[in-house]
Scaffold this motif. Structure first.
Motif, mmCIF file in Angstrom:
data_model
loop_
_atom_site.group_PDB
_atom_site.id
_atom_site.type_symbol
_atom_site.label_atom_id
_atom_site.label_comp_id
_atom_site.label_asym_id
_atom_site.label_seq_id
_atom_site.Cartn_x
_atom_site.Cartn_y
_atom_site.Cartn_z
ATOM 1 N N PRO A 277 0.819 -1.214 0.000
ATOM 2 C CA PRO A 277 0.000 0.000 0.000
ATOM 3 C C PRO A 277 0.857 1.270 0.000
ATOM 4 C CG PRO A 277 -0.878 -1.574 1.558
ATOM 5 C CD PRO A 277 0.410 -2.149 1.058
ATOM 6 N N ASN A 278 1.907 1.280 0.808
ATOM 7 C CA ASN A 278 2.783 2.448 0.817
ATOM 8 C C ASN A 278 3.549 2.602 -0.488
ATOM 9 O OD1 ASN A 278 2.627 3.984 3.245
ATOM 10 N ND2 ASN A 278 3.317 2.172 4.331
ATOM 11 N N ILE A 279 4.031 1.475 -1.016
ATOM 12 C CA ILE A 279 4.775 1.556 -2.274
ATOM 13 C C ILE A 279 3.872 2.103 -3.375
ATOM 14 C CG2 ILE A 279 5.995 0.213 -4.032
ATOM 15 C CD1 ILE A 279 6.902 -1.679 -1.852
ATOM 16 N N MET A 280 2.620 1.623 -3.386
ATOM 17 C CA MET A 280 1.688 2.105 -4.415
ATOM 18 C C MET A 280 1.395 3.592 -4.257
ATOM 19 S SD MET A 280 0.832 -0.185 -6.574
ATOM 20 C CE MET A 280 -0.714 0.414 -7.240
ATOM 21 N N ALA A 281 1.313 4.055 -3.006
ATOM 22 C CA ALA A 281 1.117 5.487 -2.795
ATOM 23 C C ALA A 281 2.309 6.244 -3.371
ATOM 24 C CB ALA A 281 0.956 5.782 -1.307
ATOM 25 N N GLY A 282 3.508 5.679 -3.216
ATOM 26 C CA GLY A 282 4.697 6.292 -3.794
ATOM 27 C C GLY A 282 4.630 6.302 -5.308
ATOM 28 N N VAL A 283 4.148 5.214 -5.894
ATOM 29 C CA VAL A 283 4.055 5.147 -7.353
ATOM 30 C C VAL A 283 3.082 6.214 -7.864
ATOM 31 C CG1 VAL A 283 3.292 3.721 -9.275
ATOM 32 C CG2 VAL A 283 4.664 2.714 -7.462
ATOM 33 N N ASN A 284 1.978 6.363 -7.157
ATOM 34 C CA ASN A 284 1.017 7.401 -7.541
ATOM 35 C C ASN A 284 1.683 8.774 -7.575
ATOM 36 O OD1 ASN A 284 -0.824 9.620 -6.112
ATOM 37 N ND2 ASN A 284 -2.095 8.442 -7.509
ATOM 38 N N GLN A 285 2.415 9.092 -6.509
ATOM 39 C CA GLN A 285 3.069 10.410 -6.469
ATOM 40 C C GLN A 285 4.129 10.526 -7.556
ATOM 41 O OE1 GLN A 285 4.496 11.806 -2.698
ATOM 42 N NE2 GLN A 285 2.776 10.882 -1.632
ATOM 43 N N THR A 286 4.843 9.437 -7.781
ATOM 44 C CA THR A 286 5.890 9.454 -8.802
ATOM 45 C C THR A 286 5.296 9.763 -10.172
ATOM 46 O OG1 THR A 286 7.453 8.039 -7.666
ATOM 47 C CG2 THR A 286 7.429 7.904 -10.052
ATOM 48 N N ILE A 287 4.165 9.142 -10.469
ATOM 49 C CA ILE A 287 3.545 9.379 -11.770
ATOM 50 C C ILE A 287 3.105 10.835 -11.885
ATOM 51 C CG2 ILE A 287 1.542 8.825 -13.168
ATOM 52 C CD1 ILE A 287 1.852 5.945 -12.308
ATOM 53 N N MET A 288 2.522 11.360 -10.809
ATOM 54 C CA MET A 288 2.081 12.756 -10.871
ATOM 55 C C MET A 288 3.267 13.698 -11.047
ATOM 56 S SD MET A 288 -0.926 12.006 -10.781
ATOM 57 C CE MET A 288 -1.639 13.604 -11.043
ATOM 58 N N MET A 289 4.380 13.387 -10.383
ATOM 59 C CA MET A 289 5.547 14.253 -10.515
ATOM 60 C C MET A 289 6.181 14.126 -11.894
ATOM 61 S SD MET A 289 7.090 13.959 -6.691
ATOM 62 C CE MET A 289 8.514 15.000 -6.927
ATOM 63 N N SER A 290 6.130 12.933 -12.490
ATOM 64 C CA SER A 290 6.632 12.781 -13.860
ATOM 65 C C SER A 290 5.839 13.682 -14.795
ATOM 66 C CB SER A 290 6.482 11.351 -14.369
ATOM 67 O OG SER A 290 6.906 10.438 -13.438
ATOM 68 N N LEU A 291 4.543 13.718 -14.572
ATOM 69 C CA LEU A 291 3.702 14.534 -15.444
ATOM 70 C C LEU A 291 4.075 16.006 -15.305
ATOM 71 C CD1 LEU A 291 1.319 14.695 -17.385
ATOM 72 C CD2 LEU A 291 -0.174 14.962 -15.430
ATOM 73 N N ALA A 292 4.310 16.438 -14.052
ATOM 74 C CA ALA A 292 4.691 17.835 -13.854
ATOM 75 C C ALA A 292 5.997 18.134 -14.582
ATOM 76 C CB ALA A 292 4.833 18.119 -12.362
ATOM 77 N N MET A 293 6.923 17.185 -14.482
ATOM 78 C CA MET A 293 8.244 17.442 -15.053
ATOM 79 C C MET A 293 8.234 17.344 -16.566
ATOM 80 S SD MET A 293 11.168 18.295 -13.858
ATOM 81 C CE MET A 293 12.872 18.384 -14.365
ATOM 82 N N VAL A 294 7.379 16.482 -17.112
ATOM 83 C CA VAL A 294 7.408 16.282 -18.560
ATOM 84 C C VAL A 294 6.954 17.565 -19.264
ATOM 85 C CG1 VAL A 294 5.100 15.396 -19.041
ATOM 86 C CG2 VAL A 294 7.008 14.485 -20.281
ATOM 87 N N VAL A 295 6.145 18.355 -18.586
ATOM 88 C CA VAL A 295 5.720 19.624 -19.173
ATOM 89 C C VAL A 295 6.901 20.580 -19.224
ATOM 90 C CG1 VAL A 295 4.209 21.600 -18.869
ATOM 91 C CG2 VAL A 295 3.369 19.299 -18.397
ATOM 92 N N ILE A 296 7.631 20.668 -18.100
ATOM 93 C CA ILE A 296 8.788 21.557 -18.076
ATOM 94 C C ILE A 296 9.870 21.064 -19.032
ATOM 95 C CG2 ILE A 296 10.663 22.340 -16.594
ATOM 96 C CD1 ILE A 296 8.559 22.258 -14.313
ATOM 97 N N ALA A 297 9.976 19.738 -19.147
ATOM 98 C CA ALA A 297 11.018 19.181 -19.991
ATOM 99 C C ALA A 297 10.812 19.501 -21.466
ATOM 100 C CB ALA A 297 11.095 17.674 -19.795
ATOM 101 N N SER A 298 9.652 20.034 -21.807
ATOM 102 C CA SER A 298 9.471 20.404 -23.207
ATOM 103 C C SER A 298 10.415 21.554 -23.587
ATOM 104 C CB SER A 298 8.016 20.785 -23.478
ATOM 105 O OG SER A 298 7.648 21.832 -22.621
#
Ligand SMILES: Nc1ncnc2c1ncn2[C@@H]1O[C@H](COP(=O)(O)OP(=O)(O)OP(=O)(O)O)[C@@H](O)[C@H]1O
Ligand SMILES: [Mg+2]
Lengths: 355, 354
Positions: A277-298
């Motif tokens: 459960p904790n690892i999955m919560a981490g994965v959720n946050q990781t995905i959201m942060m990837s999305l934030a970064m992929v915008v800046i990475a443009s």
């Protein structure tokens, strides 16, 4: 002359200073000159009054340099940083280039795959994945609706590009982050050493990641933004894996030991499932942060919806930017809902004992 | 009752802290638990423990909270490493075992029941029960049959597909016991296995344990902080205080002849009629009294049942039988006298404490 002359005079360091004329000779500009657009600094007043005390400069490198040219200026220091970075850059590149090359291939491959698959195949596939992860027909309906909407307004291929980058980066974050988190949970020393690093990765402004990476890799290489995204987004997965494993009930671990489990059996049979459960919560946050970064990475040539946002800013095309932003929000909601639904299922399956 | 010694603990010391070796020297020179903690910052867990646990016996370790019971039982399977001493199981010093050998012993020789159950929440009841065999690498098909058998035995037949959190506390502890039984190990370690249960279920579980023990004759180390439970289950009772053994022996013997104010205090609240047995207060081998006997009682009857039979009349005597043989005489007046707690209890530690 300069405010801090007296320091060097009283310490008898005048000789070391070499007594240059007015401290502006040669070398790069002072910070002040740099910001003033290269204009010469005002020469210091000869008389010493109350206003001089009020305006007393901090004994910074630049101020000291004015009194004694042998002291390095701040710009010398930043240039030093730059040069030492450039000096190790080639060596670093030799090591990092082949190491990170697979990342470029992965990103290119995923990009190609996501775009090569026709929309009438891709949307059902995604719907299936969502259903498998969440077992919720409503969520599948929402995802399909959102994707069709994006396709309807011709943002489908941009969205797929963004998704493919997130897919690769989030998978790599989990593959790398979970083992690091497990190692951290095993060793207090490693945990103490890693926490400041993770704090730094998480607090560094996202643009700052890009600066050294731009020097290291050429801007056209996908691995440039791949690394930036992974470095930024890997933190929660590591943290929560470490936390999750440390939180596993001590008595359950004792039971595993008491029945003679090997470390391997304990890790796969007890610790990871209970930390899930904790690892999955981490994965959720990781995905959201990837999305934030992929915008800046443009900014560094990452394709996807971010490019449209960037165009909106650059060319003041308000509508383009806003609609692309809406697309990003839609993607964020999709990713968040799906991972949260998966997390909820994990939680339900392994809910803790009542006592 | 004890035949051969199966687990033997010799001169065992355990000290928690940064430098247990140095603290061990201090303890051997007579520094007490309180001083060791205050002046030297170490916790004295166990101090010079010597206990022999007989094969096929239930050895109950009793003591107040913090007296070191859990620490002691965890030494038997080396979940905790001692600071000094020996732990001999079946003639072999467990402390000499390497990791591989130790794991082998934990898999085949010993099983453990935990106070808070410690079941795997993500596995079904059946998988939990079969855990010990699964760990050994036995096929699911084979261990499931065993698991079902023991689940049936502890009264959980047909619940194998459920998850632990779907069961009540008492049922979960039954799963814990089934798990220990399914391992088919000759030694069972039970750390306050029944303490978390309510009184009724607890009595049920005690009866179940005694019933199973009657068939299986395992060597059981049982921890309890409840004297009634200890009296009911124990073949051998060990009383711990501040990490040291204050008295050990046959439980009835300890009840009748406590050798320490701590134990006197401990036993002062117990219902003596319910735990004392006829054999402990009878006159062994004595002839029938002249006025005759009011009847026959069994040597293992509790005094309570004898009082009930006598209807409260203290003038009778009973003939005591064991296995159909006459073994002695029970005088009701002696029986009543045995019910009075040991004298010291009145002026014992509790008076001083309150
Ligand atoms: N890991 C540890 N570090 C330091 N002290 C410990 C540790 N484990 C136990 N102790 C100490 O050892 C003593 C005995 O603890 P233990 O858990 O064995 O008591 P217990 O008799 O089982 O008590 P309870 O009935 O509450 O379970 C206590 O004083 C406790 O503080
Ligand atoms: Mg305990």
């Amino acid at each position: 002359m300069a405010t801090y002359d007296f320091i060097f005079d009283s310490l008898g360091l005048r000789g070391w200073c070499g007594d240059a004329d007015d401290g502006t000779a040669g070398g790069p500009m002072t910070m002040e000159q740099l910001l003033a657009g290269g204009a010469k600094a005002q020469p210091a007043e000869e008389t010493f009054g109350l206003s001089d005390v009020w305006n007393l400069p901090f004994p910074s490198l630049d101020a000291l340099n004015a009194a004694c040219p042998s002291v390095a200026r701040t710009r010398d220091m930043t240039r030093g940083v730059e040069q030492s970075f450039l000096a190790v850059k080639d060596g670093l590149k030799v090591v990092l280039d082949p190491l990170t090359q697979p990342l470029s291939w992965l990103l290119e491959g995923a990009l190609y795959l996501f775009q090569w698959t026709p929309w009438w195949l891709m949307i059902p596939i995604l719907a299936l994945v969502v259903f498998y992860a969440s077992k919720s027909a409503r969520l599948v309906g929402f995802v399909v609706g959102a994707l069709c909407f994006l396709a309807f307004i011709d943002h489908y291929s941009f969205a797929m590009q963004t998704l493919s980058i997130i897919f690769v980066c989030a998978c790599l974050c989990v593959l790398i982050g979970v083992p690091i988190g497990i190692a951290m949970s095993r060793s207090d020393g490693l945990q103490r050493a890693m926490i400041p690093v993770l704090d730094m990765l998480q607090t560094l402004p996202t643009f700052v990641y890009l600066i050294p990476l731009i020097f290291l890799f050429s801007v056209t290489e996908p691995k440039l933004y791949g690394i930036a995204i992974i470095l930024y987004a890997i933190v929660p997965v590591i943290r929560l894996t470490d936390l999750g494993i440390r939180l596993v009930d001590k008595e359950v671990i004792e039971a595993a030991d008491a029945f003679g489990m090997t470390d391997r059996q304990k890790l796969y049979g007890v610790e990871i499932p209970l930390a899930l459960p904790n690892i999955m919560a981490g994965v959720n946050q990781t995905i959201m942060m990837s999305l934030a970064m992929v915008v800046i990475a443009s900014l560094v040539s990452a394709p996807g919806l971010g490019v449209l946002v960037l165009r909106g800013i650059r060319n003041l095309e308000l509508g383009v930017g806003l609609v692309a932003g809406l697309g990003i929000v839609l993607l964020a909601v999709i990713l968040d809902r799906v991972t949260k639904a998966a997390l909820a299922r994990v939680n339900a399956a392994s809910s803790l004992p009542r006592h | 009752m004890s035949k051969t010694t199966r687990i033997s603990i010799r001169n065992l010391y355990k000290i928690f802290g940064a430098d247990p070796e140095r603290a061990l020297g201090l303890v051997r020179n007579g520094v007490g638990k309180a001083d060791l903690l205050k002046k030297h910052g170490h916790v004295l867990g166990l101090k010079d423990i010597n206990v022999d646990m007989g094969s096929g016996d239930i050895t109950v370790i009793m003591g107040l909270s913090g007296s070191g019971k859990s620490t002691l039982i965890r030494h038997v399977n080396r979940l905790i490493e001692p600071t000094a001493g020996e732990i001999v199981v079946d003639g072999e010093d467990v402390l000499r075992y390497d990791a591989e050998r130790l794991r082998d012993m934990r898999r085949k020789q010993m099983s453990m029941v935990f106070q808070h159950f410690a079941l795997l929440p993500h596995r079904t009841v059946r998988d939990n029960a079969g855990m010990a065999q699964a760990v050994r690498g036995i096929d699911r098909k084979d261990y499931e049959r065993d698991a079902e058998k023991w689940l049936d035995r502890v009264g959980l037949g047909g619940q194998g597909h459920q998850y632990p959190h779907q069961l009540s506390g008492g049922m979960q502890q039954r799963v814990g016991i089934a798990r220990a039984l399914t391992s088919n190990s000759p030694i069972m370690l039970m750390d306050e296995a029944f303490s978390a249960l309510d009184p009724l279920i607890r009595t049920d579980m005690q009866d179940l344990l005694l019933e199973l023990q009657g068939e299986l004759h395992k060597t059981i180390v049982f921890i309890s902080h409840d004297l009634d439970e200890a009296m009911k289950l124990a073949d051998h009772l060990v009383i711990l205080k501040d990490g040291a053994v204050v008295q050990q022996g046959e439980p009835q013997e300890i009840l009748l002849h406590p050798n320490d104010p701590y134990i006197v205090d401990f036993i002062s609240d117990i219902n003596r009629a319910r735990v004392l047995r006829v054999r402990s207060v009878m006159e062994p081998g004595a002839p029938d009294p002249e006025e005759g006997v009011a009847g026959e009682v069994d040597a293992d009857d509790t005094l309570e049942s004898v009082i009930a039979r006598s209807g409260g009349d203290t003038s009778h005597s009973f003939r005591v039988m064991q296995g159909g043989r006459r073994v002695g005489v029970l005088n009701m007046q002696k029986l009543v006298r045995a019910l009075v707690p040991t004298r010291a209890a009145e002026g014992g530690m509790r008076k001083r404490a309150t």
